[in-house]
Write an enzyme that holds these catalytic residues in place. Structure first.
Site, PDB file in Angstrom:
ATOM      1  N   LYS A   1      51.269  63.897 -62.353  1.00  0.00           N
ATOM      2  CA  LYS A   1      51.259  65.152 -61.605  1.00  0.00           C
ATOM      3  C   LYS A   1      51.663  66.295 -62.529  1.00  0.00           C
ATOM      4  O   LYS A   1      52.708  66.249 -63.179  1.00  0.00           O
ATOM      5  CB  LYS A   1      52.209  65.083 -60.405  1.00  0.00           C
ATOM      6  CG  LYS A   1      52.150  66.330 -59.532  1.00  0.00           C
ATOM      7  CD  LYS A   1      52.918  66.139 -58.234  1.00  0.00           C
ATOM      8  CE  LYS A   1      52.888  67.388 -57.369  1.00  0.00           C
ATOM      9  NZ  LYS A   1      51.510  67.790 -57.002  1.00  0.00           N
TER      10      LYS A   1
ATOM     11  N   HIS B   1      57.222  62.163 -57.747  1.00  0.00           N
ATOM     12  CA  HIS B   1      55.779  61.994 -57.809  1.00  0.00           C
ATOM     13  C   HIS B   1      55.372  61.147 -59.008  1.00  0.00           C
ATOM     14  O   HIS B   1      56.189  60.878 -59.903  1.00  0.00           O
ATOM     15  CB  HIS B   1      55.079  63.360 -57.882  1.00  0.00           C
ATOM     16  CG  HIS B   1      55.029  64.081 -56.575  1.00  0.00           C
ATOM     17  ND1 HIS B   1      56.099  64.780 -56.065  1.00  0.00           N
ATOM     18  CD2 HIS B   1      54.031  64.208 -55.649  1.00  0.00           C
ATOM     19  CE1 HIS B   1      55.778  65.311 -54.902  1.00  0.00           C
ATOM     20  NE2 HIS B   1      54.527  64.979 -54.628  1.00  0.00           N
TER      21      HIS B   1
END
Length: 257
Positions: free
Chosen positions: A155, A151
């Protein structure tokens, strides 16, 4: 046509902005209000808000009678946000990940007591939902598996909610568990429901996951890639259209497909 008003919590974030744009384009839906503790005092033009849309910075200030509460905030705030939405007669659509199982159970219980529907989805990407389904099928035949999720650098939660949901689906589908790793995996990642999960956080990524299955003499890899947050809007659209027909809280977009 009756218009369904939607309150968007976490509207200043990347996903929040996408949700605002989506609602503005959906016939029969409109942004009734927005909420964020860090929201500016006036409606910012770069969030595509109509001039009459109220901006709230505290839950006790909210007086808008919206039908749906969409939450793309942060894990620390999401539980209180959704509890507030349920208590005030709104149908929650929750995309905030990182909430604990205990927090989810609390919201599921509250929704059941109020006979109020809602959805908590670890991922609104259709490719991610299909990956979880395919992984559950494969786990019946390949019980040895590891997950790698990648990600964007901002995040906050790791492992991701999607990876945790995938691990849970694999664990539930296994005919037998053959993984023998200990809880302390060090470089092998974190053990989630008996499945090692490796989390990568780097600039340039959006949301990606691969599940690697191994068996004597063969291997199987299932992978999904979300290259743009716009890909999540197809799932959010489905949730907005169907959540008001629910009478209980569901976890996972697959329950609406």
């Amino acid at each position: 046509m009756k218009t369904t008003k939607v309150l968007v919590a976490g509207f200043t974030g990347a996903m929040g902005k996408k949700v605002l744009n989506l609602i503005n384009q959906m016939p029969g839906f409109e942004v009734g209000a927005v909420y964020s503790p860090t929201a500016p005092s006036q409606n910012p033009t770069d969030y595509a808000l109509a001039e009459n849309v109220p901006v709230f910075t505290a839950l006790d200030e909210i007086h808008q009678n919206a039908t749906i509460w969409v939450d793309f905030s942060v894990p620390e705030a999401a539980t209180e946000n959704v509890a507030f939405a349920l208590a005030h007669g709104m149908f929650p659509v929750v995309g905030t990940t990182g909430m604990s199982e205990a927090a989810q159970h609390q919201l599921i219980t509250q929704a059941a007591q109020l006979h109020r529907g809602g959805i908590i989805a670890p991922n609104f990407g259709l490719s991610a939902v299909l990956l979880m389904k395919f992984a559950a099928i494969a786990a019946q035949y390949f019980p040895d598996a590891e997950i790698v999720e990648m990600h964007h650098a901002d995040k906050q939660d790791a492992p991701s909610g999607t990876a945790l949901a995938t691990a849970q689906a694999i664990a539930a589908a296994r005919n037998q568990k053959t993984n023998t790793q200990s809880e302390n995996l060090a470089a092998r990642g974190t053990l989630c429901n008996g499945v090692p999960v490796h989390a990568v956080r780097l600039p340039g990524y959006v949301a990606h996951e691969q599940v690697l299955f191994g068996a004597p003499g063969e291997a199987l890899t299932i992978r999904q890639d979300s290259f743009d947050r716009e890909s999540f809007m197809a799932g959010v659209r489905i949730a907005l259209q169907k959540v008001t027909a629910l009478d209980h809280m569901v976890v996972g977009l697959e329950n609406l497909l």
